[in-house]
Design an enzyme around this catalytic site. Sequence first.
Site, short mmCIF file in Angstrom:
data_model
loop_
_atom_site.label_atom_id
_atom_site.label_comp_id
_atom_site.label_asym_id
_atom_site.label_seq_id
_atom_site.Cartn_x
_atom_site.Cartn_y
_atom_site.Cartn_z
N GLU A 39 -6.37 20.33 21.38
CA GLU A 39 -6.87 18.96 21.37
C GLU A 39 -6.19 18.21 20.23
O GLU A 39 -6.24 18.62 19.08
CB GLU A 39 -8.39 18.93 21.18
CG GLU A 39 -8.98 17.56 20.94
CD GLU A 39 -8.62 16.54 22.01
OE1 GLU A 39 -8.05 15.49 21.65
OE2 GLU A 39 -8.90 16.80 23.21
N GLY A 44 -14.57 16.57 22.54
CA GLY A 44 -15.41 15.63 23.29
C GLY A 44 -14.59 14.57 23.99
O GLY A 44 -15.08 13.92 24.92
N LYS A 56 -23.42 4.20 26.57
CA LYS A 56 -24.82 4.47 26.91
C LYS A 56 -25.72 4.29 25.69
O LYS A 56 -26.92 4.00 25.84
CB LYS A 56 -24.96 5.88 27.48
CG LYS A 56 -24.16 6.10 28.76
CD LYS A 56 -24.40 4.98 29.78
CE LYS A 56 -23.45 5.04 30.95
NZ LYS A 56 -22.12 4.50 30.67
N ALA A 119 0.12 19.19 22.95
CA ALA A 119 0.80 20.24 23.71
C ALA A 119 1.57 19.64 24.89
O ALA A 119 1.13 18.66 25.50
CB ALA A 119 -0.21 21.26 24.22
N TYR A 187 -18.82 -0.62 37.29
CA TYR A 187 -20.11 -0.30 36.68
C TYR A 187 -20.14 -0.61 35.19
O TYR A 187 -21.15 -1.10 34.66
CB TYR A 187 -20.47 1.17 36.93
CG TYR A 187 -19.74 2.16 36.05
CD1 TYR A 187 -20.32 2.60 34.87
CD2 TYR A 187 -18.47 2.64 36.38
CE1 TYR A 187 -19.65 3.49 34.04
CE2 TYR A 187 -17.81 3.52 35.56
CZ TYR A 187 -18.40 3.95 34.40
OH TYR A 187 -17.74 4.83 33.57
N HIS A 445 -47.67 12.02 42.03
CA HIS A 445 -48.28 10.69 42.14
C HIS A 445 -49.10 10.39 40.90
O HIS A 445 -49.85 11.25 40.44
CB HIS A 445 -49.18 10.62 43.37
CG HIS A 445 -49.94 9.33 43.47
ND1 HIS A 445 -49.35 8.16 43.91
CD2 HIS A 445 -51.23 9.01 43.13
CE1 HIS A 445 -50.25 7.19 43.86
NE2 HIS A 445 -51.40 7.68 43.39
#
Length: 477
Positions: A39, A44, A56, A119, A187, A445
């Site tokens: 990475e 993440g 979010k 990489a 969205y 319910h």
Amino acid sequence: MVVGEIAHERDLIIIGGGAGGYQAAIRASQLGRKVTLFEKEELGGLCLNKGCIPSKILTAAASSYVNSKENTVFGIEYGQLLFHFDKLQEYKKKTIETLRQGISALCKSNKIEVIKGSAYFLTNNKVGVESGEQYEVYRFNHAIIATGSTPSKIEGITPDYIRIHDSYSITSLETFPNKLIVYGNDYLSIEIAMAYEALGTQVTMLMEEADFPYDLSINRELRKNLKRHKIKLITNAKISKVNNNRELITVNYYLNDRTLELEATHLFTAVKPSPNTKDLGLERIGIITNESHCIIVNEECRTSLSHIFAIGDVTEGPSLAIKAIKQGKVAAEAATGIRSEIDLRFLPIVAHTRPPLASVGLTEQQAIQSGYQVEIGQFSLSGSGFAAILGKKHGFVKVIKDKQNHVLLGIHMIGEGAVEMISTGVTALEMAARDEDIIFPLYPHPSMNEALMEAAEALRDQAIHVVSTRLNEKQKV
């Protein structure tokens, strides 16, 4: 160092530690593989650090702020309600860091070797890895490419990340936007528009398209919600020029053969992600890509070289973390010799709007265009007892089925709890469920879940909490 002079031997390597990459690494480790994860930035990936999680956090903050103002219906009153943008940014940074540390701990507990560096392929079984001035070569048995994407550019619009922002910077503003123009209809565009409006921004949405990309019933409800939230919507509009004087943004756009102008303090442009495949050396080893530079894979996520896999935004299809996560697990299993595959037909699409929306399967218009004889069952949340309790009565659940064999084709909903309820819809479509399979089970319910049941019952004119025209029709006969 001369390329090929020394090559470190590795079993399975993964290039990219985003949502798909690190989960592929953990799944492969669970299956007994020795995994090395490369990475170049932070674990993440973009989802955690710049995409899904930051956006979010923003929408959650907006929802919490609005709910606090609306709690007076329960007899709850506060003093002066204040919003501190700088504290939200601090919370965002702290949350991201906590989640990042969690991923690091998971990798460590699963004995995954994590190496920081860029990489790229030298041959079909070797990669070169650069980290600052250090360079190493690794020989591998299997590889998974999970390098993600970056926002593409719009001609004439150059993000400065101060006034003009893209998908990965709009949640990291240094100053709160007084007036925001949102350019897009996906969205994220709707989420950003509604979130900032809730927190006090004057928002205008511009989009090139005539409508949103959802079922027409959802689109109509979205337009109502935007109007209710006082968000101005301009459709069939194309930006031609943007002037940025560091204090104010002036946007010129075409609409009905006219050139019009808008002013704002900030501009957000939602653009199609561009796959990060350019610097991987794919041409050198013969991995096939399409015209958009996405890597072509099969149902096991194998590339044109069977021992190299690709997942997430570098592959064809929607740029969604859920796709990358599932592909990562499939690729890890396939690389270990386990028969595994991914099917994106019933990929849920959600938006954390106010209220949230969620869809899976065919829209009504898609089902008709595909030749199905469709039947529609729809239930308004205004008839839900639990929605009334919460004071969240805007929205509905819509169920689409094939009239001939009663198999469900699509489920679409907008309203409180939609993001959670859609999982039942995904499971139903995956199991080729009929309407009776939704109607038969017992539902808690009171709960929002009953709305899905009543939408399915509406297919048979059996929904209880709707005003029926059946008796009036019989009387007329």
